[in-house]
Design an enzyme around this catalytic site. Structure first.
Site, PDB file in Angstrom:
ATOM      1  CG  ASP A 104      -0.327  -0.203   2.538  1.00 14.13           C
ATOM      2  OD1 ASP A 104       0.857   0.165   2.688  1.00 14.13           O
ATOM      3  OD2 ASP A 104      -0.988  -0.738   3.445  1.00 14.13           O
ATOM      4  CG  HIS A 119       4.485  -9.947  -0.409  1.00 19.17           C
ATOM      5  ND1 HIS A 119       3.676 -10.352   0.614  1.00 19.17           N
ATOM      6  CD2 HIS A 119       5.437 -10.917  -0.526  1.00 19.17           C
ATOM      7  CE1 HIS A 119       4.118 -11.516   1.108  1.00 19.17           C
ATOM      8  NE2 HIS A 119       5.184 -11.864   0.439  1.00 19.17           N
ATOM      9  CB  CYS A 127       5.717  -4.378 -20.279  1.00 17.28           C
ATOM     10  SG  CYS A 127       5.487  -5.441 -21.720  1.00 17.28           S
ATOM     11  CB  CYS A 150       6.803  -4.266 -26.649  1.00 21.25           C
ATOM     12  SG  CYS A 150       6.143  -5.140 -25.213  1.00 21.25           S
TER      13      CYS A 150
HETATM   14  P1  OAD Z   1      -2.880 -11.310   7.341  1.00 24.18           P
HETATM   15  O1  OAD Z   1      -4.230 -10.836   6.910  1.00 24.18           O
HETATM   16  O2  OAD Z   1      -2.559 -12.746   7.152  1.00 24.18           O
HETATM   17  O3  OAD Z   1      -2.671 -10.993   8.887  1.00 24.18           O
HETATM   18  C1  OAD Z   1      -2.979  -9.746   9.446  1.00 24.18           C
HETATM   19  C2  OAD Z   1      -2.593  -9.783  10.913  1.00 24.18           C
HETATM   20  O4  OAD Z   1      -2.793  -8.493  11.462  1.00 24.18           O
HETATM   21  C3  OAD Z   1      -3.389 -10.764  11.760  1.00 24.18           C
HETATM   22  O5  OAD Z   1      -2.498 -11.539  12.564  1.00 24.18           O
HETATM   23  C4  OAD Z   1      -4.271  -9.840  12.650  1.00 24.18           C
HETATM   24  O6  OAD Z   1      -4.517 -10.397  13.928  1.00 24.18           O
HETATM   25  C5  OAD Z   1      -3.395  -8.603  12.734  1.00 24.18           C
HETATM   26  N1  OAD Z   1      -4.100  -7.331  12.974  1.00 24.18           N
HETATM   27  C6  OAD Z   1      -5.293  -6.911  12.497  1.00 24.18           C
HETATM   28  N2  OAD Z   1      -5.574  -5.661  12.883  1.00 24.18           N
HETATM   29  C7  OAD Z   1      -4.520  -5.244  13.639  1.00 24.18           C
HETATM   30  C8  OAD Z   1      -4.189  -4.031  14.311  1.00 24.18           C
HETATM   31  N3  OAD Z   1      -5.004  -2.988  14.306  1.00 24.18           N
HETATM   32  N4  OAD Z   1      -3.005  -3.974  14.967  1.00 24.18           N
HETATM   33  C9  OAD Z   1      -2.155  -5.033  14.998  1.00 24.18           C
HETATM   34  N5  OAD Z   1      -2.412  -6.197  14.371  1.00 24.18           N
HETATM   35  C10 OAD Z   1      -3.571  -6.311  13.698  1.00 24.18           C
HETATM   36  O7  OAD Z   1      -1.822 -10.346   6.621  1.00 24.18           O
HETATM   37  P2  OAD Z   1      -0.275 -10.597   6.321  1.00 24.18           P
HETATM   38  O8  OAD Z   1       0.374 -11.310   7.437  1.00 24.18           O
HETATM   39  O9  OAD Z   1       0.286  -9.303   5.892  1.00 24.18           O
HETATM   40  O10 OAD Z   1       0.513 -11.586   0.115  1.00 24.18           O
HETATM   41  O11 OAD Z   1      -0.373 -11.551   5.061  1.00 24.18           O
HETATM   42  C11 OAD Z   1       0.800 -11.929   4.408  1.00 24.18           C
HETATM   43  C12 OAD Z   1       0.579 -11.980   2.935  1.00 24.18           C
HETATM   44  O12 OAD Z   1      -0.549 -12.823   2.648  1.00 24.18           O
HETATM   45  C13 OAD Z   1       0.220 -10.667   2.285  1.00 24.18           C
HETATM   46  O13 OAD Z   1       1.340  -9.859   2.003  1.00 24.18           O
HETATM   47  C14 OAD Z   1      -0.486 -11.098   1.030  1.00 24.18           C
HETATM   48  C15 OAD Z   1      -1.332 -12.219   1.579  1.00 24.18           C
HETATM   49  O14 OAD Z   1      -1.707 -13.197   0.683  1.00 24.18           O
HETATM   50  C16 OAD Z   1       0.418 -11.321  -1.198  1.00 24.18           C
HETATM   51  O15 OAD Z   1      -0.495 -10.679  -1.677  1.00 24.18           O
HETATM   52  C17 OAD Z   1       1.538 -11.881  -1.984  1.00 24.18           C
END
Ligand code: OAD
Length: 253
Positions: A104, A119, A127, A150
């Site tokens: 983001d 990520h 492209c 292209c």
């Molecule tokens: P997740 O959605 O798996 O986990 C989000 C985490 O944030 C959870 O453990 C929640 O408990 C915690 N959480 C939510 N709100 C919060 C807050 N206000 N303060 C602190 N913690 C909070 O997201 P990621 O771990 O980022 O990959 O997921 C990893 C990857 O999976 C992402 O980068 C994405 C996804 O598929 C790709 O798109 C390649």
């Protein structure tokens, strides 16, 4: 717990280099949905239909539109207290490194200088054919996937499932985990590898790990300190602690 908290205070007073490993949860308070958990994106949408290269080749319009939609949400939102606190911490340490799984761009918008995006970044595109970059530009959209000079389709610079992580960002993140004094794990379920290796690398190198999350995760037992609560509330408290410890250190000398 109390003992670990005392250790954290001492570490913050002396630390020169700190690392933040962040995930979708750090942006939740900005109104960006997380991937897993109660309102997680992957409960409603199938990653295999949206976040992989074959899906893009099969249905480029749908995948492109999905990322345009997410980009719009990101543009309408702003970095929150957690991103801003990490940025402010740059005033108190020699180096503050952010290793993020988020696309983001909020850490940069908040002013963090060293950000390794494992990520990708939703503001960037390239492209699929000649790899020409189309970063931070407004591409003509209107539901149609833009094409390169292209003739190749332009895709978002997001790491999709089954794809390699950007080599340089990953290797710099590994080094940061090996050489930091303290590593914070903020708002991530830490289940997506290889990104989730980063905290384990720090642990293997004897670094102090602090987790900040609204609930327990796979990493809670690995971390030296697990703080349960919202990142936007806990990180400002850490900043306060840093201010107190650094001032205390100054008075002592
Ligand atoms: P997740 O959605 O798996 O986990 C989000 C985490 O944030 C959870 O453990 C929640 O408990 C915690 N959480 C939510 N709100 C919060 C807050 N206000 N303060 C602190 N913690 C909070 O997201 P990621 O771990 O980022 O990959 O997921 C990893 C990857 O999976 C992402 O980068 C994405 C996804 O598929 C790709 O798109 C390649």
């Amino acid at each position: 717990m109390l003992q670990q908290y005392e250790k954290l205070k001492n570490l913050l007073a002396s630390a020169k280099k700190i690392v933040f490993f962040t995930g979708a949860g750090i942006s939740a308070e900005s109104g960006i949905p997380t991937f897993r958990g109660k309102d997680g994106i992957w409960n409603k949408m199938k990653p295999e239909e949206l976040a992989n290269f074959n899906a893009f080749l099969r249905n480029p319009e749908i995948v492109w539109e999905w990322y345009q939609y997410r980009k719009k949400i990101v543009h309408q939102a702003s970095p929150n207290a957690a991103h801003l606190t990490i940025s402010e911490l740059q005033n108190y340490f020699d180096e503050v490194v952010v290793v993020t799984q988020n696309v983001d761009n909020f850490h940069r918008r908040a002013g963090s200088k060293i950000v390794y995006e494992l990520h990708g970044n939703i503001e960037k595109n390239y492209c699929i054919n000649c790899k020409k970059r189309y970063d931070d530009v407004n591409l003509p959209v209107e539901n149609k996937v833009p094409t390169c000079g292209c003739g190749g389709l332009i895709r978002p610079d997001i790491v999709w499932f089954g794809e390699f992580l950007p080599e340089e960002a990953y290797s710099l993140s590994e080094t940061a985990a090996e050489t930091c004094d303290v590593l914070f794990i903020v708002g991530t379920s830490a289940v997506v590898f290889p990104a989730a290796n980063i905290p384990y690398i720090a642990k293997r190198n004897g670094k102090f790990l602090i987790e900040v999350n609204i609930e327990k995760t796979e990493l809670s037992n690995v971390a030296d300190l697990s703080l349960i609560g919202k990142a936007g509330e806990i990180l400002p408290q850490i900043l306060q602690l840093v201010k107190e410890e650094k001032n205390y250190g100054k008075n002592e000398s």
